[in-house]
Design a protein around this motif. Structure first.
Motif, mmCIF file in Angstrom:
data_model
loop_
_atom_site.group_PDB
_atom_site.id
_atom_site.type_symbol
_atom_site.label_atom_id
_atom_site.label_comp_id
_atom_site.label_asym_id
_atom_site.label_seq_id
_atom_site.Cartn_x
_atom_site.Cartn_y
_atom_site.Cartn_z
ATOM 1 N N ASP A 20 50.792 76.779 30.881
ATOM 2 C CA ASP A 20 51.849 77.329 30.027
ATOM 3 C C ASP A 20 52.890 76.378 29.788
ATOM 4 O O ASP A 20 53.178 76.017 28.882
ATOM 5 C CB ASP A 20 52.560 78.632 30.804
ATOM 6 C CG ASP A 20 51.521 79.841 30.857
ATOM 7 O OD1 ASP A 20 50.638 79.810 29.942
ATOM 8 O OD2 ASP A 20 51.981 80.937 31.431
ATOM 9 N N ASP A 21 53.397 75.596 31.083
ATOM 10 C CA ASP A 21 54.053 74.532 30.917
ATOM 11 C C ASP A 21 53.490 73.377 30.138
ATOM 12 O O ASP A 21 54.265 72.808 29.259
ATOM 13 C CB ASP A 21 54.501 73.836 32.305
ATOM 14 C CG ASP A 21 55.161 75.114 33.145
ATOM 15 O OD1 ASP A 21 55.964 76.077 32.602
ATOM 16 O OD2 ASP A 21 55.207 74.948 34.522
ATOM 17 N N TRP A 22 52.404 73.180 30.187
ATOM 18 C CA TRP A 22 51.735 72.138 29.284
ATOM 19 C C TRP A 22 51.853 72.308 27.819
ATOM 20 O O TRP A 22 52.204 71.628 26.910
ATOM 21 C CB TRP A 22 50.292 71.705 29.594
ATOM 22 C CG TRP A 22 49.819 70.381 29.069
ATOM 23 C CD1 TRP A 22 49.877 69.154 29.209
ATOM 24 C CD2 TRP A 22 49.039 70.513 27.598
ATOM 25 N NE1 TRP A 22 49.281 68.436 28.343
ATOM 26 C CE2 TRP A 22 48.778 69.238 27.529
ATOM 27 C CE3 TRP A 22 48.722 71.488 26.668
ATOM 28 C CZ2 TRP A 22 48.154 68.743 26.141
ATOM 29 C CZ3 TRP A 22 48.265 71.027 25.348
ATOM 30 C CH2 TRP A 22 47.763 69.801 25.180
ATOM 31 N N LYS A 23 51.550 73.697 27.666
ATOM 32 C CA LYS A 23 51.615 74.155 26.087
ATOM 33 C C LYS A 23 53.213 73.946 25.629
ATOM 34 O O LYS A 23 53.395 73.770 24.383
ATOM 35 C CB LYS A 23 50.954 75.630 26.129
ATOM 36 C CG LYS A 23 49.705 75.756 26.061
ATOM 37 C CD LYS A 23 49.112 77.087 26.041
ATOM 38 C CE LYS A 23 47.689 77.058 26.577
ATOM 39 N NZ LYS A 23 47.068 78.254 26.725
ATOM 40 N N ARG A 24 54.133 74.406 26.396
ATOM 41 C CA ARG A 24 55.664 74.226 25.928
ATOM 42 C C ARG A 24 55.698 72.680 25.501
ATOM 43 O O ARG A 24 56.394 72.612 24.775
ATOM 44 C CB ARG A 24 56.373 74.694 27.071
ATOM 45 C CG ARG A 24 56.737 76.244 26.856
ATOM 46 C CD ARG A 24 57.816 76.561 27.821
ATOM 47 N NE ARG A 24 57.412 76.566 29.268
ATOM 48 C CZ ARG A 24 56.828 77.684 29.655
ATOM 49 N NH1 ARG A 24 56.418 78.641 28.959
ATOM 50 N NH2 ARG A 24 56.645 77.403 30.934
ATOM 51 N N LEU A 25 55.331 71.885 26.415
ATOM 52 C CA LEU A 25 55.668 70.544 26.050
ATOM 53 C C LEU A 25 54.831 69.811 24.956
ATOM 54 O O LEU A 25 55.432 69.187 24.229
ATOM 55 C CB LEU A 25 55.239 69.643 27.629
ATOM 56 C CG LEU A 25 55.198 68.147 27.197
ATOM 57 C CD1 LEU A 25 56.830 67.783 27.105
ATOM 58 C CD2 LEU A 25 54.879 67.639 28.607
ATOM 59 N N ALA A 26 53.727 70.435 24.708
ATOM 60 C CA ALA A 26 53.039 69.991 23.743
ATOM 61 C C ALA A 26 53.715 70.590 22.110
ATOM 62 O O ALA A 26 53.590 69.926 21.367
ATOM 63 C CB ALA A 26 51.468 70.569 23.687
ATOM 64 N N ASP A 27 54.051 71.769 22.388
ATOM 65 C CA ASP A 27 54.738 72.548 21.167
ATOM 66 C C ASP A 27 56.152 71.653 20.926
ATOM 67 O O ASP A 27 56.282 71.256 19.755
ATOM 68 C CB ASP A 27 55.355 73.692 21.624
ATOM 69 C CG ASP A 27 54.014 74.853 21.353
ATOM 70 O OD1 ASP A 27 52.942 74.298 20.958
ATOM 71 O OD2 ASP A 27 54.125 75.748 22.046
ATOM 72 N N TRP A 28 56.935 71.174 21.739
ATOM 73 C CA TRP A 28 57.976 70.425 21.688
ATOM 74 C C TRP A 28 57.393 68.982 21.056
ATOM 75 O O TRP A 28 58.008 68.352 20.183
ATOM 76 C CB TRP A 28 58.749 69.984 23.130
ATOM 77 C CG TRP A 28 59.864 69.293 22.856
ATOM 78 C CD1 TRP A 28 61.079 69.677 22.607
ATOM 79 C CD2 TRP A 28 60.043 68.045 23.102
ATOM 80 N NE1 TRP A 28 62.155 68.680 22.669
ATOM 81 C CE2 TRP A 28 61.391 67.468 22.779
ATOM 82 C CE3 TRP A 28 59.075 66.986 23.448
ATOM 83 C CZ2 TRP A 28 61.791 66.198 22.989
ATOM 84 C CZ3 TRP A 28 59.585 65.666 23.510
ATOM 85 C CH2 TRP A 28 61.133 65.138 23.357
ATOM 86 N N LEU A 29 56.338 68.383 21.662
ATOM 87 C CA LEU A 29 55.936 67.102 20.925
ATOM 88 C C LEU A 29 55.715 66.967 19.735
ATOM 89 O O LEU A 29 55.901 65.986 18.968
ATOM 90 C CB LEU A 29 54.992 66.593 21.730
ATOM 91 C CG LEU A 29 54.789 65.947 23.318
ATOM 92 C CD1 LEU A 29 53.733 65.788 23.863
ATOM 93 C CD2 LEU A 29 56.156 65.023 23.294
ATOM 94 N N GLN A 30 55.271 68.139 19.046
ATOM 95 C CA GLN A 30 54.781 68.194 17.427
ATOM 96 C C GLN A 30 55.980 67.844 16.739
ATOM 97 O O GLN A 30 55.638 67.429 15.827
ATOM 98 C CB GLN A 30 54.496 69.515 17.311
ATOM 99 C CG GLN A 30 52.781 70.081 17.753
ATOM 100 C CD GLN A 30 52.644 71.351 17.503
ATOM 101 O OE1 GLN A 30 53.008 72.241 17.450
ATOM 102 N NE2 GLN A 30 51.391 71.276 16.930
ATOM 103 N N GLY A 31 57.143 68.000 17.115
ATOM 104 C CA GLY A 31 58.333 67.679 16.186
ATOM 105 C C GLY A 31 58.813 66.387 16.368
ATOM 106 O O GLY A 31 59.914 65.771 15.863
ATOM 107 N N ARG A 32 58.233 65.487 17.273
ATOM 108 C CA ARG A 32 58.802 64.007 17.664
ATOM 109 C C ARG A 32 58.096 63.097 16.577
ATOM 110 O O ARG A 32 56.815 63.085 16.299
ATOM 111 C CB ARG A 32 58.184 63.651 18.910
ATOM 112 C CG ARG A 32 58.770 64.629 19.939
ATOM 113 C CD ARG A 32 60.288 64.782 20.252
ATOM 114 N NE ARG A 32 60.911 65.101 19.144
ATOM 115 C CZ ARG A 32 61.741 66.479 19.125
ATOM 116 N NH1 ARG A 32 61.609 67.328 20.127
ATOM 117 N NH2 ARG A 32 62.430 66.755 18.192
ATOM 118 N N ALA A 33 59.245 62.140 16.142
ATOM 119 C CA ALA A 33 58.568 61.031 15.260
ATOM 120 C C ALA A 33 57.622 60.164 16.091
ATOM 121 O O ALA A 33 57.617 59.837 17.164
ATOM 122 C CB ALA A 33 59.789 59.994 14.837
ATOM 123 N N GLY A 34 56.583 59.758 15.239
ATOM 124 C CA GLY A 34 55.432 58.942 15.936
ATOM 125 C C GLY A 34 54.434 59.833 16.732
ATOM 126 O O GLY A 34 53.434 59.144 17.102
#
Length: 99
Positions: A20-34
């Protein structure tokens, strides 16, 4: 492109929370430049020292550094609460199959 590879130790009883925590982090990463992609691998052997390996693809080191310096990233990655050893790798060679 470069790859950030993070082998992680996760106790069997912590696996569901970790996912669950990894998925939350991955979702956040999707909006990051690069940021280009992330994959989470799980060993087929429950006794593997690093049960999970996270691999993400980035445009360059600057993009990783910017994301990892963000307070939101720090809070989300701290929630993983696992021993991990992230390191950046570049692809030197690639071989593909013919069949």
């Amino acid at each position: 492109m470069i790859h950030l590879i993070s082998p992680m130790e996760v106790e069997p009883e912590d696996e569901e929370t970790f996912l669950d925590d990894w998925k939350r982090l991955a979702d956040w990463l999707q909006g990051r430049a690069g940021f280009r992609a992330a994959r989470l691998h799980r060993s087929t052997s429950p006794s593997a020292p690093f049960r999970f390996v996270s691999m993400s693809i980035w445009d360059d080191q600057a993009a990783i550094t910017a994301a990892m310096g963000d307070p939101d990233f720090l809070a989300l990655s701290d929630s993983l609460a696992t021993p991990r050893s992230p390191s950046v790798y570049e692809i030197l060679e690639e071989v593909t199959g013919t069949g």
